[in-house]
Scaffold this motif. Structure first.
Motif, PDB file in Angstrom:
ATOM      1  N   PHE A 108      94.369  18.622 125.306  1.00 27.24           N
ATOM      2  CA  PHE A 108      94.205  19.218 123.977  1.00 27.24           C
ATOM      3  C   PHE A 108      94.209  18.183 122.849  1.00 27.24           C
ATOM      4  CE2 PHE A 108      98.597  19.326 125.425  1.00 27.24           C
ATOM      5  CZ  PHE A 108      99.244  18.615 124.437  1.00 27.24           C
ATOM      6  N   VAL A 109      94.505  16.914 123.171  1.00 31.40           N
ATOM      7  CA  VAL A 109      94.554  15.861 122.152  1.00 31.40           C
ATOM      8  C   VAL A 109      93.123  15.434 121.792  1.00 31.40           C
ATOM      9  CG1 VAL A 109      95.304  13.513 121.629  1.00 31.40           C
ATOM     10  CG2 VAL A 109      96.792  15.036 122.958  1.00 31.40           C
ATOM     11  N   PRO A 110      92.737  15.530 120.515  1.00 32.00           N
ATOM     12  CA  PRO A 110      91.375  15.129 120.122  1.00 32.00           C
ATOM     13  C   PRO A 110      91.174  13.621 120.263  1.00 32.00           C
ATOM     14  CG  PRO A 110      92.438  16.459 118.411  1.00 32.00           C
ATOM     15  CD  PRO A 110      93.505  16.059 119.381  1.00 32.00           C
ATOM     16  N   VAL A 111      89.980  13.240 120.682  1.00 37.09           N
ATOM     17  CA  VAL A 111      89.611  11.828 120.775  1.00 37.09           C
ATOM     18  C   VAL A 111      88.410  11.596 119.866  1.00 37.09           C
ATOM     19  CG1 VAL A 111      88.896   9.937 122.269  1.00 37.09           C
ATOM     20  CG2 VAL A 111      90.426  11.705 123.160  1.00 37.09           C
ATOM     21  N   ILE A 112      88.569  10.682 118.916  1.00 34.43           N
ATOM     22  CA  ILE A 112      87.517  10.388 117.940  1.00 34.43           C
ATOM     23  C   ILE A 112      86.726   9.177 118.403  1.00 34.43           C
ATOM     24  CG2 ILE A 112      87.036   9.755 115.546  1.00 34.43           C
ATOM     25  CD1 ILE A 112      89.803  10.983 114.858  1.00 34.43           C
ATOM     26  N   SER A 113      85.417   9.300 118.394  1.00 32.79           N
ATOM     27  CA  SER A 113      84.537   8.170 118.735  1.00 32.79           C
ATOM     28  C   SER A 113      84.170   7.420 117.458  1.00 32.79           C
ATOM     29  CB  SER A 113      83.269   8.681 119.415  1.00 32.79           C
ATOM     30  OG  SER A 113      82.305   7.650 119.527  1.00 32.79           O
ATOM     31  N   LEU A 114      84.527   6.140 117.410  1.00 32.06           N
ATOM     32  CA  LEU A 114      84.117   5.277 116.303  1.00 32.06           C
ATOM     33  C   LEU A 114      82.918   4.481 116.777  1.00 32.06           C
ATOM     34  CD1 LEU A 114      84.705   4.185 113.447  1.00 32.06           C
ATOM     35  CD2 LEU A 114      86.183   2.468 114.500  1.00 32.06           C
ATOM     36  N   ASN A 115      81.730   4.845 116.312  1.00 36.09           N
ATOM     37  CA  ASN A 115      80.521   4.205 116.812  1.00 36.09           C
ATOM     38  C   ASN A 115      79.478   4.106 115.709  1.00 36.09           C
ATOM     39  OD1 ASN A 115      78.274   6.436 117.174  1.00 36.09           O
ATOM     40  ND2 ASN A 115      80.216   7.377 117.771  1.00 36.09           N
ATOM     41  N   PRO A 116      78.564   3.145 115.818  1.00 38.67           N
ATOM     42  CA  PRO A 116      77.535   2.956 114.796  1.00 38.67           C
ATOM     43  C   PRO A 116      76.260   3.744 115.065  1.00 38.67           C
ATOM     44  CG  PRO A 116      77.454   1.142 116.337  1.00 38.67           C
ATOM     45  CD  PRO A 116      78.548   2.066 116.823  1.00 38.67           C
ATOM     46  N   ALA A 117      76.212   4.439 116.208  1.00 40.41           N
ATOM     47  CA  ALA A 117      74.946   5.038 116.639  1.00 40.41           C
ATOM     48  C   ALA A 117      74.920   6.559 116.530  1.00 40.41           C
ATOM     49  CB  ALA A 117      74.664   4.621 118.083  1.00 40.41           C
ATOM     50  N   GLY A 118      75.958   7.171 115.953  1.00 42.15           N
ATOM     51  CA  GLY A 118      75.988   8.622 115.830  1.00 42.15           C
ATOM     52  C   GLY A 118      76.089   9.336 117.162  1.00 42.15           C
ATOM     53  N   LEU A 119      76.794   8.706 118.137  1.00 43.09           N
ATOM     54  CA  LEU A 119      76.865   9.291 119.482  1.00 43.09           C
ATOM     55  C   LEU A 119      77.652  10.590 119.494  1.00 43.09           C
ATOM     56  CD1 LEU A 119      77.493   6.039 121.555  1.00 43.09           C
ATOM     57  CD2 LEU A 119      75.342   7.240 121.219  1.00 43.09           C
TER      58      LEU A 119
END
Length: 421
Positions: free
Chosen positions: A119-130
Protein backbone atom coordinates in the motif's frame (compact mmCIF):
# COMPACT_ATOMS: atom_id res chain seq x y z
CA UNK A 1 1.91 -1.67 -13.61
CA UNK A 2 -1.89 -1.75 -13.32
CA UNK A 3 -2.16 -2.01 -9.51
CA UNK A 4 0.37 0.68 -8.62
CA UNK A 5 -0.57 3.09 -5.84
CA UNK A 6 -0.68 6.65 -7.13
CA UNK A 7 0.76 9.48 -5.05
CA UNK A 8 -2.21 11.87 -4.94
CA UNK A 9 -2.64 15.57 -4.16
CA UNK A 10 -4.15 14.65 -0.78
CA UNK A 11 -1.04 12.58 0.06
CA UNK A 12 1.21 15.54 -0.69
CA UNK A 13 -0.10 17.37 2.40
CA UNK A 14 0.76 14.83 5.08
CA UNK A 15 2.95 12.08 3.60
CA UNK A 16 6.71 11.83 4.22
CA UNK A 17 8.67 10.89 1.10
CA UNK A 18 11.77 8.79 1.80
CA UNK A 19 14.86 9.26 -0.39
CA UNK A 20 17.56 6.56 -0.76
CA UNK A 21 20.94 7.96 0.26
CA UNK A 22 23.44 8.08 -2.58
CA UNK A 23 25.01 11.55 -2.23
CA UNK A 24 24.32 13.02 1.23
CA UNK A 25 25.26 16.66 0.50
CA UNK A 26 23.73 16.74 -2.98
CA UNK A 27 20.48 15.16 -1.89
CA UNK A 28 20.25 17.29 1.24
CA UNK A 29 20.35 20.40 -0.93
CA UNK A 30 18.03 19.00 -3.60
CA UNK A 31 15.62 18.02 -0.84
CA UNK A 32 15.44 21.66 0.26
CA UNK A 33 14.29 22.62 -3.25
CA UNK A 34 11.51 20.05 -3.18
CA UNK A 35 10.46 21.09 0.32
CA UNK A 36 10.01 24.65 -0.90
CA UNK A 37 7.32 23.28 -3.23
CA UNK A 38 5.40 21.59 -0.45
CA UNK A 39 6.93 18.09 -0.40
CA UNK A 40 7.90 16.57 2.96
CA UNK A 41 11.06 14.58 2.35
CA UNK A 42 13.58 12.69 4.47
CA UNK A 43 16.99 11.41 3.39
CA UNK A 44 17.55 7.90 4.72
CA UNK A 45 20.58 7.37 6.95
CA UNK A 46 20.20 3.67 7.80
CA UNK A 47 23.02 1.48 6.50
CA UNK A 48 25.04 -1.56 7.48
CA UNK A 49 24.57 -5.27 7.07
CA UNK A 50 20.87 -5.11 8.00
CA UNK A 51 20.17 -3.16 4.80
CA UNK A 52 21.98 -5.77 2.70
CA UNK A 53 20.19 -8.65 4.44
CA UNK A 54 16.81 -6.97 3.99
CA UNK A 55 17.56 -6.48 0.30
CA UNK A 56 18.55 -10.11 -0.07
CA UNK A 57 15.35 -11.19 1.67
CA UNK A 58 13.04 -9.36 -0.70
CA UNK A 59 15.04 -9.19 -3.95
CA UNK A 60 16.68 -12.02 -5.92
CA UNK A 61 20.43 -12.07 -5.27
CA UNK A 62 21.17 -11.90 -9.02
CA UNK A 63 19.58 -8.45 -9.10
CA UNK A 64 21.79 -5.42 -9.68
CA UNK A 65 23.53 -4.51 -6.41
CA UNK A 66 22.32 -0.87 -6.34
CA UNK A 67 18.71 -2.06 -6.68
CA UNK A 68 19.22 -4.52 -3.84
CA UNK A 69 20.65 -1.80 -1.60
CA UNK A 70 18.02 0.83 -2.43
CA UNK A 71 15.19 -1.62 -1.87
CA UNK A 72 16.84 -2.98 1.26
CA UNK A 73 17.30 0.54 2.65
CA UNK A 74 13.65 1.42 1.94
CA UNK A 75 12.15 -1.69 3.52
CA UNK A 76 14.58 -1.67 6.44
CA UNK A 77 13.47 1.91 7.18
CA UNK A 78 9.76 1.08 6.84
CA UNK A 79 10.13 -1.91 9.18
CA UNK A 80 12.12 0.07 11.77
CA UNK A 81 9.02 1.53 13.43
CA UNK A 82 10.31 5.06 12.88
CA UNK A 83 7.70 5.92 10.26
CA UNK A 84 3.92 5.72 9.97
CA UNK A 85 3.86 3.41 6.97
CA UNK A 86 0.35 4.63 6.10
CA UNK A 87 1.68 8.16 5.79
CA UNK A 88 4.92 7.36 3.99
CA UNK A 89 5.86 7.27 0.29
CA UNK A 90 9.07 6.32 -1.50
CA UNK A 91 10.82 7.99 -4.42
CA UNK A 92 13.25 6.38 -6.82
CA UNK A 93 14.75 7.41 -10.15
CA UNK A 94 13.76 5.71 -13.38
CA UNK A 95 16.11 6.44 -16.26
CA UNK A 96 14.13 5.06 -19.17
CA UNK A 97 17.35 3.90 -20.85
CA UNK A 98 18.85 0.49 -21.47
CA UNK A 99 20.20 0.10 -17.93
CA UNK A 100 18.43 -2.18 -15.46
CA UNK A 101 17.86 0.96 -13.36
CA UNK A 102 14.70 1.53 -15.40
CA UNK A 103 13.22 -1.55 -13.73
CA UNK A 104 14.16 -0.82 -10.11
CA UNK A 105 10.75 0.68 -9.48
CA UNK A 106 8.96 -2.53 -10.46
CA UNK A 107 11.33 -4.62 -8.34
CA UNK A 108 10.64 -2.26 -5.42
CA UNK A 109 6.87 -2.60 -5.74
CA UNK A 110 7.16 -6.37 -5.94
CA UNK A 111 9.36 -6.39 -2.82
CA UNK A 112 6.91 -4.14 -0.95
CA UNK A 113 4.10 -6.57 -1.77
CA UNK A 114 6.19 -9.44 -0.46
CA UNK A 115 6.90 -7.51 2.75
CA UNK A 116 3.21 -6.71 3.31
CA UNK A 117 3.76 -3.05 2.41
CA UNK A 118 2.15 -2.97 -1.02
CA UNK A 119 0.00 0.00 0.00
CA UNK A 120 3.05 2.32 0.18
CA UNK A 121 3.13 4.64 -2.87
CA UNK A 122 6.29 4.65 -4.98
CA UNK A 123 7.05 7.81 -6.96
CA UNK A 124 9.04 7.58 -10.19
CA UNK A 125 11.46 10.47 -10.67
CA UNK A 126 12.22 10.38 -14.38
CA UNK A 127 12.83 12.76 -17.30
CA UNK A 128 10.80 10.78 -19.83
CA UNK A 129 7.26 10.93 -18.39
CA UNK A 130 7.25 7.17 -17.76
CA UNK A 131 4.87 7.44 -14.81
CA UNK A 132 2.76 10.33 -13.58
CA UNK A 133 1.32 11.10 -10.15
CA UNK A 134 -1.27 13.81 -9.55
CA UNK A 135 0.46 14.77 -6.28
CA UNK A 136 4.00 14.97 -7.66
CA UNK A 137 5.05 17.22 -10.49
CA UNK A 138 8.52 18.47 -11.40
CA UNK A 139 7.97 21.95 -12.80
CA UNK A 140 10.59 23.87 -14.78
CA UNK A 141 11.14 26.16 -11.78
CA UNK A 142 11.69 23.21 -9.44
CA UNK A 143 14.03 21.57 -11.96
CA UNK A 144 16.15 24.72 -12.29
CA UNK A 145 16.32 25.11 -8.50
CA UNK A 146 17.37 21.48 -8.06
CA UNK A 147 20.08 21.88 -10.72
CA UNK A 148 21.45 24.93 -8.91
CA UNK A 149 21.67 22.92 -5.69
CA UNK A 150 23.53 20.13 -7.49
CA UNK A 151 26.04 22.68 -8.79
CA UNK A 152 26.61 23.97 -5.25
CA UNK A 153 27.06 20.42 -3.97
CA UNK A 154 29.56 19.57 -6.73
CA UNK A 155 31.62 22.59 -5.69
CA UNK A 156 31.52 21.63 -2.00
CA UNK A 157 32.56 18.05 -2.82
CA UNK A 158 35.35 19.21 -5.14
CA UNK A 159 36.87 21.66 -2.64
CA UNK A 160 36.51 19.26 0.30
CA UNK A 161 38.46 16.58 -1.56
CA UNK A 162 41.31 19.02 -2.22
CA UNK A 163 41.60 20.24 1.38
CA UNK A 164 40.60 17.33 3.62
CA UNK A 165 43.79 15.23 3.22
CA UNK A 166 45.89 18.17 4.43
CA UNK A 167 43.73 19.73 7.18
CA UNK A 168 45.45 20.26 10.53
CA UNK A 169 42.38 19.36 12.56
CA UNK A 170 40.55 16.28 11.36
CA UNK A 171 36.88 16.92 10.66
CA UNK A 172 37.25 20.62 9.79
CA UNK A 173 36.34 20.17 6.12
CA UNK A 174 33.41 17.87 6.85
CA UNK A 175 32.05 20.41 9.33
CA UNK A 176 32.51 23.21 6.78
CA UNK A 177 30.59 21.24 4.14
CA UNK A 178 27.73 20.63 6.58
CA UNK A 179 27.70 24.29 7.60
CA UNK A 180 27.49 25.48 4.01
CA UNK A 181 24.85 22.89 3.12
CA UNK A 182 22.71 24.14 6.02
CA UNK A 183 23.37 27.76 5.11
CA UNK A 184 22.44 27.26 1.45
CA UNK A 185 19.31 25.30 2.33
CA UNK A 186 18.19 28.03 4.77
CA UNK A 187 19.05 30.81 2.31
CA UNK A 188 17.06 29.00 -0.33
CA UNK A 189 14.09 28.49 2.00
CA UNK A 190 13.94 32.15 2.93
CA UNK A 191 14.32 33.53 -0.59
CA UNK A 192 14.94 31.21 -3.57
CA UNK A 193 15.31 34.12 -5.99
CA UNK A 194 17.90 35.86 -3.84
CA UNK A 195 19.77 32.57 -3.48
CA UNK A 196 20.02 32.30 -7.28
CA UNK A 197 21.14 35.92 -7.61
CA UNK A 198 23.81 35.33 -4.97
CA UNK A 199 25.20 32.33 -6.84
CA UNK A 200 28.52 33.86 -7.83
CA UNK A 201 28.95 35.56 -4.45
CA UNK A 202 28.21 32.32 -2.61
CA UNK A 203 30.79 30.48 -4.71
CA UNK A 204 33.44 33.04 -3.82
CA UNK A 205 32.62 32.83 -0.11
CA UNK A 206 32.72 29.03 -0.22
CA UNK A 207 36.13 29.12 -1.93
CA UNK A 208 37.48 31.62 0.62
CA UNK A 209 36.24 29.52 3.54
CA UNK A 210 38.03 26.43 2.24
CA UNK A 211 41.12 28.53 1.48
CA UNK A 212 41.13 29.60 5.14
CA UNK A 213 41.17 26.03 6.53
CA UNK A 214 44.53 25.50 8.37
CA UNK A 215 46.53 22.88 6.50
CA UNK A 216 49.98 21.38 6.18
CA UNK A 217 51.47 20.46 2.77
CA UNK A 218 52.29 16.76 2.38
CA UNK A 219 52.97 14.18 -0.30
CA UNK A 220 49.72 12.37 -1.12
CA UNK A 221 48.87 9.71 -3.68
CA UNK A 222 46.34 11.13 -6.13
CA UNK A 223 43.49 8.64 -6.66
CA UNK A 224 40.39 9.06 -8.83
CA UNK A 225 37.10 7.20 -8.42
CA UNK A 226 34.90 6.42 -11.42
CA UNK A 227 32.28 3.82 -12.23
CA UNK A 228 28.60 3.02 -11.95
CA UNK A 229 26.91 6.08 -10.49
CA UNK A 230 25.42 4.54 -7.34
CA UNK A 231 28.48 2.52 -6.32
CA UNK A 232 30.72 5.46 -7.24
CA UNK A 233 29.05 7.84 -4.80
CA UNK A 234 27.22 5.78 -2.17
CA UNK A 235 29.22 4.99 0.98
CA UNK A 236 26.78 2.15 1.66
CA UNK A 237 27.54 0.58 -1.73
CA UNK A 238 31.32 1.08 -1.88
CA UNK A 239 32.11 0.29 1.77
CA UNK A 240 33.17 3.88 2.55
CA UNK A 241 35.77 3.83 -0.23
CA UNK A 242 36.67 7.52 0.06
CA UNK A 243 37.34 7.23 3.80
CA UNK A 244 39.51 4.16 3.27
CA UNK A 245 41.61 5.94 0.64
CA UNK A 246 41.88 9.02 2.84
CA UNK A 247 43.11 6.87 5.73
CA UNK A 248 45.71 5.36 3.38
CA UNK A 249 47.24 8.79 2.74
CA UNK A 250 45.51 9.63 -0.55
CA UNK A 251 43.89 12.68 -2.05
CA UNK A 252 40.64 11.49 -3.59
CA UNK A 253 39.30 12.93 -6.85
CA UNK A 254 35.67 12.20 -7.69
CA UNK A 255 33.95 13.69 -10.78
CA UNK A 256 30.80 15.65 -9.95
CA UNK A 257 27.18 14.69 -10.53
CA UNK A 258 26.45 17.48 -13.01
CA UNK A 259 28.64 15.81 -15.63
CA UNK A 260 26.43 12.72 -15.50
CA UNK A 261 23.27 14.82 -15.94
CA UNK A 262 24.74 16.82 -18.81
CA UNK A 263 25.84 13.58 -20.43
CA UNK A 264 22.20 12.44 -20.48
CA UNK A 265 21.30 15.73 -22.18
CA UNK A 266 24.19 15.33 -24.61
CA UNK A 267 22.87 11.96 -25.76
CA UNK A 268 19.83 13.76 -27.20
CA UNK A 269 22.19 15.82 -29.36
CA UNK A 270 24.35 12.91 -30.52
CA UNK A 271 21.41 10.60 -31.19
CA UNK A 272 20.05 12.87 -33.92
CA UNK A 273 23.39 12.83 -35.76
CA UNK A 274 23.88 9.09 -35.27
CA UNK A 275 20.38 7.71 -35.70
CA UNK A 276 18.18 10.57 -36.91
CA UNK A 277 15.36 12.32 -35.08
CA UNK A 278 14.03 15.77 -34.30
CA UNK A 279 16.38 18.59 -35.29
CA UNK A 280 14.26 20.98 -33.20
CA UNK A 281 14.85 18.88 -30.10
CA UNK A 282 18.57 18.79 -30.90
CA UNK A 283 18.61 22.59 -31.26
CA UNK A 284 16.89 23.07 -27.90
CA UNK A 285 19.29 20.66 -26.20
CA UNK A 286 22.25 22.52 -27.70
CA UNK A 287 20.95 25.81 -26.31
CA UNK A 288 20.55 24.26 -22.86
CA UNK A 289 24.04 22.75 -23.11
CA UNK A 290 25.44 26.15 -24.05
CA UNK A 291 23.85 27.71 -20.97
CA UNK A 292 25.24 24.91 -18.79
CA UNK A 293 28.73 25.51 -20.22
CA UNK A 294 28.38 29.20 -19.34
CA UNK A 295 27.44 28.37 -15.72
CA UNK A 296 30.42 26.01 -15.45
CA UNK A 297 32.62 28.86 -16.61
CA UNK A 298 31.16 31.14 -13.94
CA UNK A 299 31.96 28.52 -11.29
CA UNK A 300 35.54 28.07 -12.53
CA UNK A 301 36.26 31.81 -12.55
CA UNK A 302 34.76 32.38 -9.11
CA UNK A 303 36.85 29.61 -7.52
CA UNK A 304 40.10 30.60 -9.26
CA UNK A 305 39.65 34.26 -8.28
CA UNK A 306 39.35 33.45 -4.58
CA UNK A 307 41.46 30.37 -3.94
CA UNK A 308 44.31 28.12 -5.04
CA UNK A 309 41.92 25.25 -5.84
CA UNK A 310 40.97 23.61 -9.10
CA UNK A 311 37.25 23.99 -9.92
CA UNK A 312 35.11 21.03 -11.02
CA UNK A 313 36.12 19.95 -14.51
CA UNK A 314 33.68 21.31 -17.14
CA UNK A 315 31.68 18.67 -18.98
CA UNK A 316 32.93 19.93 -22.35
CA UNK A 317 36.52 19.30 -21.23
CA UNK A 318 35.69 15.76 -20.10
CA UNK A 319 34.09 15.00 -23.46
CA UNK A 320 37.14 16.26 -25.37
CA UNK A 321 39.43 14.08 -23.24
CA UNK A 322 37.71 10.93 -24.59
CA UNK A 323 39.90 11.30 -27.66
CA UNK A 324 38.35 8.50 -29.68
CA UNK A 325 39.00 5.73 -27.12
CA UNK A 326 35.27 4.95 -27.23
CA UNK A 327 32.50 6.13 -29.55
CA UNK A 328 29.82 8.52 -28.27
CA UNK A 329 27.17 6.05 -29.41
CA UNK A 330 28.15 3.86 -26.44
CA UNK A 331 25.67 5.22 -23.90
CA UNK A 332 24.19 2.35 -21.89
CA UNK A 333 24.69 2.90 -18.16
CA UNK A 334 27.43 5.53 -17.76
CA UNK A 335 28.62 4.69 -21.27
CA UNK A 336 31.48 6.65 -22.77
CA UNK A 337 31.38 9.18 -19.91
CA UNK A 338 33.04 6.61 -17.63
CA UNK A 339 35.92 6.23 -20.07
CA UNK A 340 36.15 9.99 -20.62
CA UNK A 341 36.37 10.61 -16.88
CA UNK A 342 39.32 8.22 -16.66
CA UNK A 343 41.04 10.02 -19.54
CA UNK A 344 40.42 13.41 -17.94
CA UNK A 345 41.75 12.25 -14.57
CA UNK A 346 44.95 10.86 -16.09
CA UNK A 347 45.55 13.99 -18.20
CA UNK A 348 45.05 16.16 -15.09
CA UNK A 349 47.74 14.30 -13.15
CA UNK A 350 45.70 11.53 -11.50
CA UNK A 351 46.96 8.27 -13.08
CA UNK A 352 45.73 6.09 -10.20
CA UNK A 353 42.07 5.20 -10.69
CA UNK A 354 39.60 2.95 -8.91
CA UNK A 355 36.88 1.82 -11.33
CA UNK A 356 33.91 0.56 -9.30
CA UNK A 357 30.89 -1.32 -10.55
CA UNK A 358 28.23 -3.78 -9.38
CA UNK A 359 29.18 -7.35 -10.19
CA UNK A 360 27.56 -8.31 -13.50
CA UNK A 361 26.90 -4.72 -14.66
CA UNK A 362 27.46 -5.24 -18.38
CA UNK A 363 27.54 -1.56 -19.51
CA UNK A 364 30.17 -0.64 -16.92
CA UNK A 365 32.24 -3.75 -17.57
CA UNK A 366 32.45 -2.64 -21.22
CA UNK A 367 33.04 1.09 -20.68
CA UNK A 368 35.14 0.47 -17.57
CA UNK A 369 37.05 -2.81 -17.52
CA UNK A 370 36.79 -3.19 -21.27
CA UNK A 371 38.70 0.02 -21.99
CA UNK A 372 41.56 -0.43 -19.52
CA UNK A 373 43.85 -2.04 -22.09
CA UNK A 374 43.27 0.80 -24.57
CA UNK A 375 43.83 3.37 -21.82
CA UNK A 376 47.12 1.74 -20.79
CA UNK A 377 48.27 1.83 -24.41
CA UNK A 378 47.42 5.54 -24.58
CA UNK A 379 48.70 6.31 -21.07
CA UNK A 380 51.59 3.95 -20.12
CA UNK A 381 51.58 5.31 -16.55
CA UNK A 382 47.89 4.54 -16.00
CA UNK A 383 47.36 2.55 -12.79
CA UNK A 384 43.73 1.39 -12.92
CA UNK A 385 42.11 -1.21 -10.67
CA UNK A 386 38.53 -2.42 -11.29
CA UNK A 387 36.61 -3.37 -8.13
CA UNK A 388 33.34 -5.32 -8.14
CA UNK A 389 30.75 -4.85 -5.39
CA UNK A 390 27.97 -7.28 -4.55
CA UNK A 391 26.51 -8.93 -1.40
CA UNK A 392 29.10 -11.73 -1.50
CA UNK A 393 32.18 -9.57 -2.13
CA UNK A 394 34.36 -9.35 0.98
CA UNK A 395 35.60 -5.98 2.15
CA UNK A 396 39.01 -7.48 2.94
CA UNK A 397 39.50 -8.62 -0.65
CA UNK A 398 38.44 -5.22 -1.99
CA UNK A 399 40.82 -3.38 0.35
CA UNK A 400 43.72 -5.73 -0.46
CA UNK A 401 43.31 -4.95 -4.16
CA UNK A 402 43.22 -1.24 -3.36
CA UNK A 403 46.39 -1.54 -1.28
CA UNK A 404 48.14 -3.30 -4.19
CA UNK A 405 47.12 -0.43 -6.49
CA UNK A 406 48.46 2.09 -3.96
CA UNK A 407 51.72 0.13 -3.67
CA UNK A 408 52.19 0.41 -7.43
CA UNK A 409 51.31 4.12 -7.27
CA UNK A 410 53.93 4.81 -4.60
CA UNK A 411 56.58 2.87 -6.51
CA UNK A 412 55.82 4.86 -9.66
CA UNK A 413 56.05 8.04 -7.57
CA UNK A 414 59.52 7.09 -6.28
CA UNK A 415 60.67 6.27 -9.82
CA UNK A 416 59.40 9.64 -11.08
CA UNK A 417 61.31 11.46 -8.32
CA UNK A 418 64.47 9.47 -9.12
CA UNK A 419 64.21 10.30 -12.81
CA UNK A 420 63.87 14.03 -12.03
CA UNK A 421 66.98 13.90 -9.88
Amino acid sequence: MENRIEFTKDMKRDYTILIPNMLPVHLKLVKSAFQLHGYHMELLQNEGRSVVETGLKYVHNDTCYPALLCIGQFIDALQSGKYDVHRTALIITQTGGGCRASNYIFLLRKALQKAGLGFVPVISLNPAGLEKNSGFKVTLTLLMQAMMMILYADVLMCLKNQVEPYENEKGTCAALVDAWANRLAEQFRLNPRASALRFRGNLKRIARDFEAVPWTPAEKVQVGIVGEIYVKYSQLANNHLEKFLLDQGCQVNVPGLMGFLLNALDHNIDDVDLYGGSRLRQWVCRRVMGFANHIEGVIARAIRECSRFNPPTPYSTTRRELGGVLGVGCKMGEGWLLTAEMCELIDSGVPNIVCVQPFGCLPNHIAGKGTIRALREKYPNANIVPIDYDPGATRVNQENRLKLMLSVAREQGREAVGNRQ
